[in-house]
Scaffold this motif. Structure first.
Motif, PDB file in Angstrom:
ATOM      1  N   TRP A   1       1.402   1.307  -6.370  1.00  0.00           N
ATOM      2  CA  TRP A   1       0.245   0.709  -5.698  1.00  0.00           C
ATOM      3  C   TRP A   1       0.667   0.052  -4.387  1.00  0.00           C
ATOM      4  O   TRP A   1      -0.024   0.154  -3.370  1.00  0.00           O
ATOM      5  CB  TRP A   1      -0.402  -0.322  -6.631  1.00  0.00           C
ATOM      6  CG  TRP A   1      -1.510  -1.102  -5.984  1.00  0.00           C
ATOM      7  CD1 TRP A   1      -2.697  -0.630  -5.530  1.00  0.00           C
ATOM      8  CD2 TRP A   1      -1.501  -2.501  -5.701  1.00  0.00           C
ATOM      9  NE1 TRP A   1      -3.451  -1.643  -4.987  1.00  0.00           N
ATOM     10  CE2 TRP A   1      -2.740  -2.814  -5.086  1.00  0.00           C
ATOM     11  CE3 TRP A   1      -0.587  -3.539  -5.918  1.00  0.00           C
ATOM     12  CZ2 TRP A   1      -3.065  -4.099  -4.681  1.00  0.00           C
ATOM     13  CZ3 TRP A   1      -0.923  -4.815  -5.525  1.00  0.00           C
ATOM     14  CH2 TRP A   1      -2.146  -5.082  -4.903  1.00  0.00           C
ATOM     15  N   ALA A   2       1.853  -0.623  -4.432  1.00  0.00           N
ATOM     16  CA  ALA A   2       2.352  -1.267  -3.213  1.00  0.00           C
ATOM     17  C   ALA A   2       2.615  -0.224  -2.130  1.00  0.00           C
ATOM     18  O   ALA A   2       2.252  -0.407  -0.962  1.00  0.00           O
ATOM     19  CB  ALA A   2       3.624  -2.058  -3.522  1.00  0.00           C
ATOM     20  N   LEU A   3       3.269   0.889  -2.530  1.00  0.00           N
ATOM     21  CA  LEU A   3       3.537   1.943  -1.557  1.00  0.00           C
ATOM     22  C   LEU A   3       2.251   2.591  -1.053  1.00  0.00           C
ATOM     23  O   LEU A   3       2.109   2.873   0.132  1.00  0.00           O
ATOM     24  CB  LEU A   3       4.444   3.007  -2.180  1.00  0.00           C
ATOM     25  CG  LEU A   3       5.938   2.703  -2.237  1.00  0.00           C
ATOM     26  CD1 LEU A   3       6.675   3.813  -2.973  1.00  0.00           C
ATOM     27  CD2 LEU A   3       6.509   2.533  -0.835  1.00  0.00           C
ATOM     28  N   ARG A   4       1.350   2.826  -1.981  1.00  0.00           N
ATOM     29  CA  ARG A   4       0.090   3.471  -1.588  1.00  0.00           C
ATOM     30  C   ARG A   4      -0.697   2.595  -0.627  1.00  0.00           C
ATOM     31  O   ARG A   4      -1.403   3.086   0.254  1.00  0.00           O
ATOM     32  CB  ARG A   4      -0.742   3.780  -2.831  1.00  0.00           C
ATOM     33  CG  ARG A   4      -1.999   4.572  -2.542  1.00  0.00           C
ATOM     34  CD  ARG A   4      -2.720   4.925  -3.810  1.00  0.00           C
ATOM     35  NE  ARG A   4      -3.945   5.682  -3.514  1.00  0.00           N
ATOM     36  CZ  ARG A   4      -4.808   6.108  -4.412  1.00  0.00           C
ATOM     37  NH1 ARG A   4      -4.569   5.882  -5.708  1.00  0.00           N
ATOM     38  NH2 ARG A   4      -5.885   6.770  -4.070  1.00  0.00           N
ATOM     39  N   TRP A   5      -0.573   1.300  -0.803  1.00  0.00           N
ATOM     40  CA  TRP A   5      -1.254   0.392   0.117  1.00  0.00           C
ATOM     41  C   TRP A   5      -0.563   0.356   1.475  1.00  0.00           C
ATOM     42  O   TRP A   5      -1.204   0.321   2.520  1.00  0.00           O
ATOM     43  CB  TRP A   5      -1.276  -1.017  -0.493  1.00  0.00           C
ATOM     44  CG  TRP A   5      -1.851  -2.056   0.435  1.00  0.00           C
ATOM     45  CD1 TRP A   5      -3.160  -2.389   0.587  1.00  0.00           C
ATOM     46  CD2 TRP A   5      -1.119  -2.894   1.357  1.00  0.00           C
ATOM     47  NE1 TRP A   5      -3.306  -3.371   1.535  1.00  0.00           N
ATOM     48  CE2 TRP A   5      -2.068  -3.696   2.029  1.00  0.00           C
ATOM     49  CE3 TRP A   5       0.226  -3.026   1.676  1.00  0.00           C
ATOM     50  CZ2 TRP A   5      -1.689  -4.617   2.997  1.00  0.00           C
ATOM     51  CZ3 TRP A   5       0.594  -3.947   2.634  1.00  0.00           C
ATOM     52  CH2 TRP A   5      -0.365  -4.733   3.283  1.00  0.00           C
ATOM     53  N   TYR A   6       0.789   0.410   1.438  1.00  0.00           N
ATOM     54  CA  TYR A   6       1.551   0.166   2.656  1.00  0.00           C
ATOM     55  C   TYR A   6       1.709   1.407   3.545  1.00  0.00           C
ATOM     56  O   TYR A   6       1.479   1.342   4.764  1.00  0.00           O
ATOM     57  CB  TYR A   6       2.933  -0.375   2.281  1.00  0.00           C
ATOM     58  CG  TYR A   6       3.846  -0.628   3.457  1.00  0.00           C
ATOM     59  CD1 TYR A   6       3.583  -1.647   4.364  1.00  0.00           C
ATOM     60  CD2 TYR A   6       4.980   0.159   3.671  1.00  0.00           C
ATOM     61  CE1 TYR A   6       4.422  -1.886   5.444  1.00  0.00           C
ATOM     62  CE2 TYR A   6       5.818  -0.068   4.740  1.00  0.00           C
ATOM     63  CZ  TYR A   6       5.541  -1.097   5.626  1.00  0.00           C
ATOM     64  OH  TYR A   6       6.359  -1.315   6.687  1.00  0.00           O
ATOM     65  N   LEU A   7       2.115   2.505   2.954  1.00  0.00           N
ATOM     66  CA  LEU A   7       2.478   3.663   3.767  1.00  0.00           C
ATOM     67  C   LEU A   7       1.334   4.196   4.633  1.00  0.00           C
ATOM     68  O   LEU A   7       1.535   4.446   5.826  1.00  0.00           O
ATOM     69  CB  LEU A   7       3.033   4.777   2.869  1.00  0.00           C
ATOM     70  CG  LEU A   7       4.377   4.467   2.190  1.00  0.00           C
ATOM     71  CD1 LEU A   7       4.825   5.643   1.332  1.00  0.00           C
ATOM     72  CD2 LEU A   7       5.447   4.133   3.228  1.00  0.00           C
ATOM     73  N   PRO A   8       0.141   4.398   4.080  1.00  0.00           N
ATOM     74  CA  PRO A   8      -0.923   4.933   4.948  1.00  0.00           C
ATOM     75  C   PRO A   8      -1.291   3.999   6.090  1.00  0.00           C
ATOM     76  O   PRO A   8      -1.752   4.456   7.133  1.00  0.00           O
ATOM     77  CB  PRO A   8      -2.113   5.113   3.984  1.00  0.00           C
ATOM     78  CG  PRO A   8      -1.517   5.152   2.623  1.00  0.00           C
ATOM     79  CD  PRO A   8      -0.334   4.247   2.687  1.00  0.00           C
ATOM     80  N   ARG A   9      -1.090   2.697   5.875  1.00  0.00           N
ATOM     81  CA  ARG A   9      -1.438   1.744   6.925  1.00  0.00           C
ATOM     82  C   ARG A   9      -0.324   1.601   7.965  1.00  0.00           C
ATOM     83  O   ARG A   9      -0.592   1.438   9.153  1.00  0.00           O
ATOM     84  CB  ARG A   9      -1.740   0.378   6.307  1.00  0.00           C
ATOM     85  CG  ARG A   9      -3.050   0.341   5.515  1.00  0.00           C
ATOM     86  CD  ARG A   9      -3.184  -0.963   4.742  1.00  0.00           C
ATOM     87  NE  ARG A   9      -4.510  -1.115   4.146  1.00  0.00           N
ATOM     88  CZ  ARG A   9      -4.881  -0.523   3.019  1.00  0.00           C
ATOM     89  NH1 ARG A   9      -4.013   0.249   2.360  1.00  0.00           N
ATOM     90  NH2 ARG A   9      -6.098  -0.688   2.545  1.00  0.00           N
ATOM     91  N   SER A  10       0.920   1.647   7.491  1.00  0.00           N
ATOM     92  CA  SER A  10       2.036   1.400   8.414  1.00  0.00           C
ATOM     93  C   SER A  10       2.393   2.630   9.248  1.00  0.00           C
ATOM     94  O   SER A  10       2.816   2.495  10.397  1.00  0.00           O
ATOM     95  CB  SER A  10       3.268   0.937   7.637  1.00  0.00           C
ATOM     96  OG  SER A  10       3.683   1.936   6.721  1.00  0.00           O
TER      97      SER A  10
END
Length: 630
Positions: free
Chosen positions: A187-196
């Motif tokens: 969930w942390a990666l899914r939140w972070y990667l598309p935004r970053s």
């Protein structure tokens, strides 16, 4: 070069699939080294599984009763495993770094090769900042990850996989308990990667635009000061720097929130292992030692997982930079089509050439021109007439939109680039002095040239006198950070390189324009000497250059409007005649002969008297022909 738009176009950026495909291809060229690096990294990570297992077994033995010798053997195994693991980790780091650095070096070399072979007009549209940021800033970002983070990340990824296997080997239920953290990590990666990801891509673009603003202001410093544009350029640099800074701050804020999610996942995972272990021990399903080993395995994952996830920041940044570098490296290589025999006929023919840039209006219209072998033809016309474009097409630097060029009856676009360079020498207004001994700078045109040949080339263009006066003569170190040459001296070197290269065809695109009044006569004489006996096309900066040519071609708005010798065109009293009279100060109908103009002080020479913003001829100096086509 002429441009149809002032907006710069970025070089291509590779997609994720193209980037990975390129990396796999490059790594595949070193199968032995790549396999060895992976094998040693796996062995180093596997050794790391020994200590938790032995410690768990030790606890069970202590609870059940054990001997001092058994404890000593357990401690010895842990110590040996630690030493061996450290050695293997260091070896794996070296091997992985070697593979990564080799791949990056090849990509940089290929990207630089493609950039150096880009057509001049493509470089014009791209802008210097974008290209410099790719082979400079972007390559540096990737190199930092490769040299510091990359080897660690490879070992860490292997460690995570093997440690997970170790937890399931202890007890499958404890392994499943550890997996409770997986959804939170995901969930942390899914939140972070598309935004970053988009942020990093925008940050790299913003950095390129900032570089473009800085480089443009520095390179055009004289013009900026002449027109009092310092405030505007500083403001532009500040705006682009502020944009880049805002993106960097936004990425950092996002990363901080990402780390908090990682810590939450660690807490949940370890708590799950301890709770499930407690319940299983209470039910006599597993031992305390097994639960301890599983907890240690999961705790062992803290640093690797945190590193993998936290380094997603560096990986995103490197990924964005790598995609930009690969985008240049994937540009088509210059075509190679054999190496025919040397040309026996060095005449040049331009046939029905029409050219435009992108979707802009034509800058050349139905140009046909023939230059017999060994003759000199000068191009004359106001700024924007198409002179530089025609010279670039004649020199095979760009391909015409329609029409063709023939040198000795052969289309140079069908020949290998090195063959064309041996037969066509091009000297432009923008001359670069390479860092190093001056003699090596000259030998770029002919690496095998002896010192005597270099000296003869300098003497031929009249540069030997000032070269001998340098601190170390031919071996004086010149270029950035060393002895600085004047613009006129730099152009002298360029003309000496032309003599050394000895091509049968020469193209001079305002090659003496930077001399100013003081060195104009010397450089004009040097240009005449350097092109003696060669088929020569000259973009004339001064009318004295045109007046000494065998034939003059007058361009106006992309068309040939007049052609003939100097005497014929002056007598015809057309466009060239008006330009000549304005330059020389003679009246219509008065016989005149080529002469050097006087600068404002009355000394022989030529001025650079373009009326600012108009491209019109200044009657005091006769310039206005000097502004490169844009």
């Amino acid at each position: 070069m002429t441009k149809t738009s002032t907006a710069h176009r970025a070089l291509p950026t590779a997609s994720a699939g193209q980037t990975w495909a390129t990396l796999r291809t490059e790594a595949g060229t070193m199968p032995g080294l790549t396999a060895a690096a992976l094998a040693v990294a796996v062995a180093a990570s596997a050794i790391g599984l020994v200590a938790p297992w032995v410690l768990g077994d030790m606890i069970d033995n202590l609870l059940g009763g054990t001997t001092l010798g058994h404890l000593f053997r357990a401690v010895t195994v842990v110590a040996v495993a630690a030493v061996l693991g450290a050695a293997l980790t260091a070896w794996a780091t070296v091997l992985v770094a070697r593979v990564s650095a080799t791949v990056l070096a090849r990509l940089r070399e290929r990207a630089l090769d493609r950039a150096l072979h880009l057509p001049v007009t493509s470089l014009d549209r791209v802008g210097t900042g974008d290209l410099l940021s790719r082979v400079g800033d972007d390559a540096a970002v990737v190199n930092t990850v490769v040299s510091t983070t990359g080897p660690t990340l490879v070992s860490t990824l292997i460690t995570v996989v093997l440690t997970g296997v170790g937890m399931f080997a202890v007890d499958w239920r404890l392994g499943l308990a550890g997996l409770a953290a997986a959804p939170l990590y995901a969930w942390a990666l899914r939140w972070y990667l598309p935004r970053s990801g988009p942020y990093y891509a925008k940050e790299r673009v913003a950095a390129a635009q900032r570089s473009e603003a800085i480089v443009g202001a520095l390179r055009g410093g004289t013009t900026v000061r002449a027109y009092r544009l310092e405030t505007e350029h500083v403001g532009q640099i500040a705006d682009r720097s502020h944009t880049a800074m805002g993106l960097s701050v936004g990425v950092f804020t996002m990363f901080t929130r990402f780390v908090s999610r990682i810590n939450r996942a660690e807490f949940v995972g370890l708590s799950a292992v301890l709770v499930v272990g407690y319940l299983l021990v209470r039910a006599d399903a597993v031992t305390v030692g097994a639960t301890t080993a599983a907890a240690l395995y999961f705790h062992r994952l803290f640093n690797p997982l945190a590193l993998l996830l936290s380094e997603a920041d560096a990986l995103q940044r490197a990924g964005a930079s790598l995609a930009r570098l690969v985008g240049v490296a994937r540009l088509p290589a210059s075509a190679a089509a054999g190496d025919p025999a040397p040309l026996t006929d060095t005449s040049m023919e331009i046939i029905d050439v029409t050219h435009w840039y992108d979707d802009g209006p034509p800058v050349l219209l139905d140009i046909s021109l023939r230059i017999p072998a060994g003759r000199r033809v000068a191009l004359v016309g106001a700024s924007g007439a198409g002179k530089t474009t025609l010279a670039a097409i004649a020199g095979a630097m760009i391909a015409p939109a329609t029409g063709s060029v023939r040198i000795g009856g052969v289309d140079p676009s069908t020949l290998e680039g090195s063959f064309v360079r041996r037969h066509v020498g091009i000297v432009t207004q923008q001359v670069h002095v390479f860092s190093g001994p001056l003699v090596e700078d000259l030998r770029l045109a002919r690496p095998e040239a002896t010192e005597e040949q270099v000296t003869a080339a300098l003497d031929a263009v009249g540069a030997l006198g000032w070269v001998r006066e340098l601190p170390d003569g031919l071996y004086t170190v010149v270029g950035e950070g060393a002895h600085q040459l004047t613009d006129a001296q730099a152009q002298h070197l360029a003309l000496a390189r032309l003599v050394l290269a000895d091509p049968p065809v020469a193209i001079l695109d305002e090659a003496t324009a930077e001399a100013g009044s003081a060195g104009a006569r010397d450089l004009d004489a040097a240009a005449t000497a350097a092109t003696a006996g060669r088929t020569t096309l000259i973009v004339a900066h001064r009318l004295t250059q045109a007046a000494t040519a065998d034939r003059i071609v007058v361009l106006d708005q992309g068309k040939i409007v007049e052609t003939g010798s100097h005497a014929e065109l002056v007598s015809a009293e057309g466009m060239y005649g008006r330009l000549w009279r304005s330059w020389s100060g003679t009246r219509a109908g008065v016989r005149d002969r080529p002469r050097q103009a006087a600068d404002r002080s009355g000394r022989p020479g030529t001025g650079a008297g373009v009326v600012p913003g108009t491209g019109a001829v200044d009657p005091r100096t006769g310039s206005g022909l000097a502004v490169p086509d844009r």
